[in-house]
Design an enzyme around this catalytic site. Structure first.
Site, PDB file in Angstrom:
ATOM      1  CE1 TYR A 138      57.247 -22.252 -29.677  1.00  9.65           C
ATOM      2  CE2 TYR A 138      55.824 -23.983 -30.530  1.00  9.65           C
ATOM      3  CZ  TYR A 138      56.053 -22.654 -30.221  1.00  9.65           C
ATOM      4  OH  TYR A 138      55.081 -21.720 -30.476  1.00  9.65           O
ATOM      5  CD  GLU A 193      36.900 -31.731 -51.230  1.00  8.52           C
ATOM      6  OE1 GLU A 193      37.264 -30.542 -51.155  1.00  8.52           O
ATOM      7  OE2 GLU A 193      36.270 -32.190 -52.209  1.00  8.52           O
ATOM      8  CG  ASP A 215      33.407 -30.042 -52.640  1.00 10.28           C
ATOM      9  OD1 ASP A 215      32.487 -30.728 -52.143  1.00 10.28           O
ATOM     10  OD2 ASP A 215      33.966 -29.102 -52.039  1.00 10.28           O
TER      11      ASP A 215
END
Length: 278
Positions: free
Chosen positions: A21, A107, A159
């Protein structure tokens, strides 16, 4: 360069969004300013954090670790159920102390919250960390820092799919776009605790919790088999081969089919008791 010089002179930290910005008319989007920042760090021969530009915090930590953050004492066993946000300015962390026996790297935030709420770290002395999916720079740097100083192992809980392994690979070997900062961002010796493809049968995971892999999953799995961190570990390769052969995957949350606290009361205790990590 002038903006970064001002930040360093004032000894403050800014986010990548702040930097964007300040030159919003110059950059089309934040990706451009991020790339310029990485180029500057590479040109100077330092890390992005050395320039005091950080990403917004994302990771969480809870458990048996204490440290000072910019002079303030932090005890991660006393930070409430959700734990402590990992600060983006790792350089302000000092005097790290712990009696933990290992780091449990998770995770998913949902699994992390179960571990935190059940205060798993009280029964099994550990530090629990999550980046809520794809790891951010601060979490990777924090993990690298504490494992280097505390010299304790890291056990990964992800996973049972190719993307869980890809997440571990980022922690272990870093990402290509930040290879210049790999020394402070990587933790190469992570061990795979679960959820592994062989666990689906070992723990009799119900059929309805076993998901069919997609063609893209198969492709990603086959690509992973060629990665160095897989090829140097035959047991990891064997697990990937099981996934590709059975064409089944599962999320950590699938263990909740046995009960919401199965992961903390049965699955992980058995894993740790048997030393079942690779």
């Amino acid at each position: 360069m002038q903006l970064l010089h001002q930040v360093l002179r004032k000894s403050i930290h800014i986010t990548k969004r702040d930097l964007f910005y300040t030159g919003v008319k110059l950059f089309v989007d934040q990706t451009e300013s991020d790339n310029v920042l990485d180029d500057v760090a590479t040109m100077i021969g330092c890390t992005r954090s050395n320039l005091h530009v950080v990403a917004s915090d994302k990771g969480l930590v809870v458990g048996r670790i204490q440290f000072e953050e910019d002079g303030d004492p932090i005890d991660c066993t006393r930070m409430g159920v959700g734990g402590k946000a990992i600060p983006p300015y790792i350089d302000k962390i000092e005097n790290i102390r712990s009696d933990a026996e290992f780091v449990l790297l998770v995770e998913k935030e949902a699994a992390y919250m179960r571990l935190a709420e059940d205060r798993f770290y009280n029964k099994y002395p550990c530090i629990v960390i999550t980046a809520k999916g794809q790891p951010d720079v601060a979490t990777r740097m924090f993990l690298s820092r504490i494992t280097t100083e505390l010299k304790i192992p890291v056990l990964g809980l992800v996973d049972s799919d190719p993307y869980g392994l890809k997440i571990l690979s980022v922690y272990m070997s870093g990402s290509k776009n930040m290879s210049y900062d790999s020394a402070s961002l990587t933790t190469p010796d992570i061990m795979w605790l679960g959820l592994r493809p062989s666990d689906l049968n070992k723990y009799d995971l119900p059929d309805q919790c076993r998901l069919n892999v997609t063609a893209n999953d198969i492709k990603t799995g086959e690509e992973l088999m060629k990665e160095d961190f897989i090829m140097k570990n035959p047991k990891w390769l064997k697990e990937l081969q099981i996934m590709v052969k059975t064409k089944k995957k599962a999320e950590i949350q699938a263990l909740s089919s046995f009960g919401f606290q199965y992961i903390t009361e049965v699955y992980l205790p058995r894993k740790l008791r048997e030393g079942d990590w690779i």
